[in-house]
Design a protein around this motif. Structure first.
Motif, short mmCIF file in Angstrom:
data_model
loop_
_atom_site.label_atom_id
_atom_site.label_comp_id
_atom_site.label_asym_id
_atom_site.label_seq_id
_atom_site.Cartn_x
_atom_site.Cartn_y
_atom_site.Cartn_z
N GLY A 66 -5.51 -27.28 -10.18
CA GLY A 66 -5.54 -27.85 -8.83
C GLY A 66 -6.89 -27.65 -8.18
O GLY A 66 -7.44 -28.56 -7.55
N THR A 82 -3.14 -36.52 -10.27
CA THR A 82 -2.23 -35.38 -10.32
C THR A 82 -1.43 -35.31 -11.62
O THR A 82 -0.64 -34.39 -11.80
N VAL A 90 0.27 -29.87 -7.54
CA VAL A 90 0.15 -31.26 -7.14
C VAL A 90 -0.08 -31.36 -5.64
O VAL A 90 -0.93 -32.12 -5.17
N THR A 130 -1.36 -43.85 -9.17
CA THR A 130 -0.56 -42.62 -9.12
C THR A 130 0.92 -42.94 -9.23
O THR A 130 1.35 -44.06 -8.99
#
Lengths: 254, 365, 392
Positions: A153, A177, A185, A206
Motif C-alpha cells: 500500500g 489496487t 486497498v 478498477t
C-alpha cells in the motif's frame, strides 16, 4: 453517496479518442473506441479481463500504439513523432498495478528523477515538491527508504506521489489496487479520492465499484474490445441498459 | 433492456501486417535502424560470398596429395586424407571397428534414457554408468577375450577427446556430489576440507593441473610405481572437474525448499537416507542442465592435453598441419576441427536449453 | 561439559553428536595421513633423483632470453625476475583481453536484444559460433592460420611507412621520453583537476538552478587546451622512433608479437561471446514495467537507460562478469602452447625444465593463480553485499 464529490467539470475535451482500432497481430483488441473526456472528469473503466480497458488507457500515453483512428490529448495528437509523445507523457501521469517503483532508488529519488531529468528542475526544488506530495500521500517519513522496505500500500502511494511530482493534468490508473492485500486497498483508494476532490482529471481501470459510485462522473463498461455502455454511476449501477452490463454487474456485486 | 450486439472482428489494416510491415517494424523503423540494417547487410555481403567461394565453389574435393589442390579455394583433400587420424589417432586401422562398436554401444545403450515412456530411468542409468565404462575399456584397450591389446599411447583423435571428456565427467560426478554434501555439511571440519578442495581446483587453470599430472604425480607416488600418461591426465581432470560439479550440485541443493529437508527429518530419515531418497533425486534432476554445461566446458577443455603430448582431435590436426607434405593447410585443418567441436558443443547446449525449459515448466507454481 | 553429557547419556554411536565428532576426527586423520604419504613419497623420490629442494634457485641466473618483457630483462637476470616478467605478461594479455572482450561483449549483448532483426540475428550467430569452439583451437587458428601465415618482414604490409604488419607481428613507432615529458604530465594532471572542479561546479549548478552545463564539451576543451599549452611552451613530451627494416627483421619502435595478438584476439572473441549472454540476460532481468514506468514519466530513451535500466542490470551482470574475467585470466595460460612468454610457459615450462624443481615451481605458479582468484572473489563478495537491493 454519489453526492460526495461535487467538482465543476470543464466543457472542453482534454482527451479525444475517435474511431480507435488496435490489433495484436491478427487479434482485434480495440474496436472503434470513441471517447471524449472533459477537464476534471473522473472516469472509471470496468469490464472482464481481456476486454481492452487497460489497453485503452495505455494508448493514451503511447505505451501501446494504436493502428487506426485519432487520439488527441491536451490538444496534441499522438503520432509517431517522439516530440509529441514526450509532450503528452509530461502531462499524463500513470499508476501501475505492480507499482513499478525503481528498486535501486530511494523513495525521494524515485520522486525527483523525472522532474529533474524531464522538467530540468533543480534538485532542491524537485526535493521540495517531492516532499510536498509525499506528505500528501502521508508517508514523508519514508523518504529515505528503498521501495523494497515498504508495504504494498505504501509503495502504491509512493507511485501516486511520483506521478504527481510531474504536475500532470491527467492521471491514469491501471488497476492500482489489484495487487494489494485487502487491508491496504483502503489507504490507496483514500489517496485517490483526495486527488479527485482536488479536481484532477482521472481515468481509472478498477474493479472497486464502491470507488466508482462515490468518485466517478462516468462509468464505462468494456467487453471484447469495445465500449458496451457508458453512464453516470447511478444510472450504470441501478439502471443498466444492456444485458451484457447486467450480467457483469450480477457477477461482481453479489 | 437491450441485448448488446458485438461488432465483428476486422482484419488488421494491410500496412500493419505482411512482409512490408514486418520489414518496416524490424529493419527500417528509424533512420538509425536503417543505417544499422544496411551496415549489417554490407557485413554479410562481405563475408558470406567469400566464405562460400572458398569453402565450396573454389574448393578441391578429390585427390590424394597436395599437388591435387589446384584451385584457389580450400583443399579438403587434406582433411579427407587425414580423416582417419583425426578420428582415431594412431589406433591400428584394422582394429578401428572396435572404436566404432564402442561408440555405437554407448549411443544405443543410452537411448532408453531418452524414451519418455521408459519408467525405470534411474536404475537403468546407474547400471549403464557402471557397466558401459567396463565394456568400453575392454573393447578399446583389449588384451582379454582374444582382443589384441592397443596401448593408450596409440589412442588419439576424436576418440581420445571423447574418452577423456566422458570419463572425466562420469567419474567426477560421484566425487562432486560428495563434495557438495560436504560443503553443505554442518560439521566444520568436513565443510572446511570440502571448501578448500573445491576452491583450490577452481582457482587454478586446467593447464597447470595438467602440468602437475605430468611432473608432480610421479613424485607423489611410491618409487617404482608408474602410470600411463593418459591415466595420469585423467586422474587430475577428474579431480579438477569434481570441484566444478560440486558447485553445480550445490546450486541444485540450495534450490530445494527447506520444507523438503524438514519433511524428510520428520519422517525419521537419517542424514544419508534423507539425502539419498529425498534431496538428491530432486536436486540432481534440477542440475542436469548445469552438468551438461559443465560437460561442454570439459569437452572444449580436453583440447589442453596438447600440453602433455596426448594426441586428441586438436593435437592430431596440429600435427598433421605441421607435416611437410601438407604445409599451408592450417586453415583447412583448424576449420575442420572447429566444425567438429562446434557440432558437439552446439547440439549439447541446445539439449541443455531444452532440458531447462522442460524442468522450468515442471517446477512452476 | 562434554563428559557430563557423555556420562549421562553414555557414549553411544547412535548419538549423532558422537558420530559427528568421530567422523570429523577420522577425516582429519585421513587428510593428515594422505598429506604425509604424499610428502614422504616426494621426499624419497627427490632424494633418489638427486633433486635439491628449497627456493635458492630463484636467485640463480636464468640464462635464456624472453621475446616480450615489460620490465628490463637480460639473460643474466635471475629466475625470480623471470617469474615477474611472466606474471606481467600474463597480466598484460589478461587486461587487454578483458578490455576488448568487455567492449565487444556489451555491443554484441545489446545487439542481440535489438529490435532490428538482421542485427540481432548476426549477434546470435556470433555468440553461438564462438562460444562453442575451444579457446585453444581459436588461439592456434589465429596464430598458425593468420598471423604467422602473413608474409615475412621483407614483404610486410606497409601502412604509411609507420606500421608494418608481417609474420613477425605488428611493428609500430615507439615512443620514448623527451624534454617536454614531465611538463606534459603536470599539464595532464592539471587538466584532470580542472575537469573535476568544473564537473562539481556544473553538478552543483544543476542541483540549484536546474540549468544543465555542457560538461562533455567543456571537459574536452580543457583536456585539449592545457596540454597543448605545455607542448607549445616546453616542447614535445615524446619522441617517436619509426621501425626500420634491417636485414631480415625490423629494428626500433615497438612490436606486438604474433603470439600476443593471437592470444588476446582469440580470448577476447571467445570471452565476448559469454559476456554478451551475461549482458543480455542482465538487461532482460529488468522487468518491462520499469521501462514503462520511466516512459510514462516522460523520461527519454537516454535517461531511461542510464538512470533506470543499466543500474539495475549491472547488479545482475557484474558477478558473472567477474567470473568471466577470472576465466579469461586463467585461459591466458593457454598461450603456453604457442609460446607466448607468460607465467605458465616461462615459469612452469622453461624454468621447471632447467631447474627440475617441480614442486617449488608448480607451488609458486599455483599460488599466484590462487592469489588472483581468491582476491578477486573476495572483492566480489564485498561488492555484492554493497550493492544488494535493500529489502525488508
Amino acid at each position: 453517496m454519489s453526492e460526495a464529490i461535487k467538482q465543476p467539470v470543464g466543457a472542453e475535451g482534454i482527451i479525444q479518442m475517435q474511431g480507435v482500432n488496435k490489433w495484436y497481430g491478427q487479434f482485434h483488441v480495440l474496436k472503434d473506441i470513441n471517447l471524449d473526456v472533459r477537464q476534471g472528469e473522473r472516469i472509471v473503466l470496468c469490464g472482464p479481463s481481456g476486454s481492452g480497458k487497460s489497453t485503452t488507457i495505455r494508448c493514451l500515453n503511447r505505451l501501446e500504439e494504436h493502428q487506426q483512428g485519432r487520439i488527441v490529448v491536451d490538444g496534441v495528437e499522438l503520432t509517431n513523432d517522439l516530440k509529441q509523445i514526450e509532450a503528452i507523457r509530461r502531462e499524463v501521469g500513470m499508476v501501475f498495478q505492480h507499482f513499478n517503483l525503481f528498486p535501486h532508488l530511494t523513495i525521494l529519488e524515485n520522486c525527483t528523477l523525472a522532474p529533474m531529468w524531464v522538467r530540468k528542475m533543480p534538485r532542491r526544488k524537485a526535493e521540495e515538491i517531492a516532499m510536498h506530495f509525499l506528505e500528501r500521500v502521508r508517508i514523508p517519513e519514508q523518504a529515505h527508504k528503498f521501495p523494497g522496505q515498504l508495504s504494498g500500500g505504501q509503495q502504491q502511494r509512493v507511485a501516486i506521489a511520483r506521478a504527481l511530482c510531474m504536475k500532470p493534468k491527467i492521471m491514469l490508473f491501471d488497476e492500482p489496487t489489484s495487487a494489494l492485500d485487502p487491508e491496504m486497498v483502503k489507504e490507496v483508494l483514500d489517496t485517490m479520492v483526495s486527488l479527485a476532490e482536488d479536481g484532477m482529471t482521472m481515468l481509472c481501470v478498477t474493479h472497486e465499484m464502491g470507488f466508482a459510485r462515490t468518485v466517478a462522473n462516468r462509468v464505462i463498461f468494456m467487453d471484447k474490445g469495445e465500449i458496451v455502455e457508458q453512464a453516470a454511476p447511478d444510472d450504470f449501477f441501478d439502471r443498466p441498459r444492456s444485458d451484457r452490463t447486467r450480467l457483469f454487474l450480477s457477477q461482481i456485486l453479489h | 433492456m437491450n441485448a448488446h450486439v458485438f461488432k465483428p472482428d476486422m482484419p488488421p489494416p494491410v500496412k500493419t501486417v505482411g512482409v512490408l510491415a514486418w520489414m518496416r517494424a524490424n529493419l527500417f523503423s528509424s533512420w538509425v535502424n536503417t543505417l544499422l540494417t544496411l551496415f549489417a547487410l554490407y557485413l554479410v555481403w562481405l563475408i558470406v560470398p567469400a566464405l562460400v567461394q572458398w569453402a565450396f565453389l573454389d574448393a578441391n574435393w578429390s585427390g590424394t596429395t597436395r599437388a591435387d589442390c589446384t584451385k584457389d579455394g580450400a583443399c579438403w583433400v587434406f582433411v579427407q586424407q587425414r580423416f582417419g587420424q583425426f578420428m582415431y589417432g594412431y589406433y591400428p586401422s584394422e582394429l578401428r571397428w572396435r572404436v566404432d562398436l564402442t561408440a555405437w554401444l554407448g549411443v544405443i545403450g543410452a537411448a532408453p534414457l531418452f524414451i519418455r515412456s521408459f519408467t525405470r530411468k534411474a536404475a537403468y542409468g546407474i547400471g549403464y554408468l557402471v557397466i558401459y565404462p567396463i565394456l568400453a575399456y575392454l573393447l578399446l584397450h583389449g588384451g582379454s577375450f582374444g582382443l589384441v591389446q592397443v596401448p593408450t599411447s596409440q589412442w588419439g583423435g576424436l576418440t581420445l577427446t571423447l574418452v577423456i571428456a566422458t570419463v572425466g565427467i562420469a567419474a567426477a560426478l560421484p566425487l562432486g556430489i560428495l563434495l557438495a554434501l560436504g560443503r553443505r555439511s554442518r560439521m566444520p571440519v568436513i565443510k572446511a576440507v570440502s571448501v578448500t578442495f573445491i576452491e583450490f581446483w577452481r582457482g587454478i587453470p586446467l593447464i597447470t593441473v595438467l602440468f602437475m599430472s605430468s611432473v608432480m604425480l610421479p613424485l607423489f607416488m611410491p618409487e617404482g610405481m608408474s602410470f600411463d600418461k593418459l591415466l595420469r591426465a585423467m586422474i587430475f581432470v577428474i579431480l579438477f572437474q569434481s570441484a566444478y560439479i560440486a558447485e553445480v550440485v550445490r546450486g541444485g541443493m540450495q534450490a530445494i525448499p527447506k520444507g523438503q529437508y524438514e519433511a524428510a527429518a520428520a519422517m525419521g530419515l537419517g542424514y544419508w537416507r534423507a539425502m539419498a531418497l529425498v534431496i538428491l533425486p530432486q536436486a540432481l534432476k534440477l542440475v542436469i542442465p548445469g552438468i551438461v554445461n559443465t560437460f561442454i566446458a570439459l569437452f572444449k577443455d580436453t583440447s589442453l592435453v596438447i600440453i602433455i603430448g596426448l594426441f586428441d582431435l586438436l593435437n592430431s590436426v596440429r600435427q598433421a598441419t605441421a607435416d611437410p607434405a601438407w604445409l599451408g593447410m592450417a586453415t583447412e585443418g583448424y576449420v575442420f576441427a572447429a566444425l567438429v567441436y562446434w557440432v558437439f558443443c552446439f547440439s549439447m547446449s541446445r539439449y541443455s536449453m531444452h532440458l531447462e525449459r522442460k524442468l522450468d515448466t515442471g517446477h512452476k507454481r | 561439559m562434554q563428559n557430563q553429557i557423555g556420562a549421562r547419556k553414555g557414549l553411544s554411536l547412535s548419538d549423532p553428536r558422537v558420530r559427528a565428532w568421530l567422523f570429523q576426527i577420522l577425516t582429519v586423520v585421513a587428510v593428515i595421513a594422505l598429506g604425509w604419504y604424499l610428502i614422504h613419497n616426494t621426499q624419497t623420490n627427490m632424494q633418489h633423483r638427486g633433486i635439491t629442494s628449497g627456493f635458492d634457485f630463484l636467485e640463480r641466473s636464468a640464462g635464456f632470453g624472453i621475446a616480450q618483457h615489460l620490465i628490463d630483462y637480460t639473460e643474466a637476470d635471475s629466475y625470480a625476475r623471470v617469474l615477474l616478467v611472466g606474471l606481467l605478461n600474463t597480466l598484460l594479455a589478461s587486461v587487454i583481453g578483458i578490455v576488448i572482450a568487455t567492449l565487444l561483449g556489451f555491443v554484441v549483448g545489446v545487439a542481440r536484444l535489438s529490435s532490428n532483426w538482421v542485427i540481432s540475428k548476426l549477434a546470435t550467430i556470433y555468440v553461438e559460433t564462438f562460444r562453442n569452439i575451444p579457446p585453444l583451437l581459436q588461439i592456434l587458428f589465429w596464430y598458425f592460420a593468420v598471423f604467422t601465415a602473413l608474409p615475412g618482414p621483407r614483404g610486410s604490409i606497409n601502412i604509411e611507412d609507420l606500421f608494418f604488419i608481417s609474420s613477425r607481428g605488428v611493428n609500430m613507432p615507439g615512443a620514448s621520453m623527451a624534454a617536454g615529458f614531465w611538463p606534459f604530465i603536470v599539464a595532464l594532471v592539471l587538466a584532470v583537476l580542472a575537469i573535476v572542479l568544473m564537473v562539481r561546479r556544473a553538478n552543483k549548478r544543476f542541483d540549484e538552478t536546474g540549468q544543465p552545463f555542457h560538461k562533455f564539451w567543456a571537459g574536452l576543451a580543457l583536456l585539449l587546451v592545457i596540454p597543448t599549452c605545455s607542448v607549445l611552451l616546453f616542447g614535445n613530451p615524446l619522441q617517436w622512433e619509426v621501425p626500420q627494416l634491417k636485414g631480415f627483421n625490423f629494428v626500433g619502435g615497438w612490436v606486438l608479437i604474433p603470439e600476443f595478438m593471437a592470444l588476446t584476439l582469440a580470448l577476447s572473441i571467445y570471452t565476448a561471446a559469454f559476456i554478451a549472454e551475461i549482458v543480455r540476460s542482465g538487461i532482460k532481468s529488468v522487468s518491462h514495467g520499469q521501462t514503462e514506468a520511466a516512459r510514462s514519466l516522460g523520461l527519454r530513451e537516454g535517461p531511461t537507460l542510464r538512470k533506470v535500466i543499466i543500474p539495475q542490470a549491472m547488479r545482475v551482470i557484474i558477478p558473472p562478469l567477474t567470473s568471466q574475467y577470472l576465466n579469461l585470466t586463467k585461459n591466458s595460460s593457454l598461450a603456453a602452447v604457442i609460446g607466448y612468454p607468460e607465467l605458465v610457459s616461462l615459469f612452469a615450462g622453461t624454468v621447471l625444465n632447467q631447474t627440475g624443481q617441480s614442486v617449488e615451481v608448480m607451488g609458486i605458479t599455483m599460488a599466484v593463480y590462487l592469489t588472483i582468484s581468491i582476491s578477486i572473489s573476495l572483492l566480489m563478495n564485498w561488492y555484492n553485499k554493497r550493492i544488494a537491493l535493500i529489502e525488508r
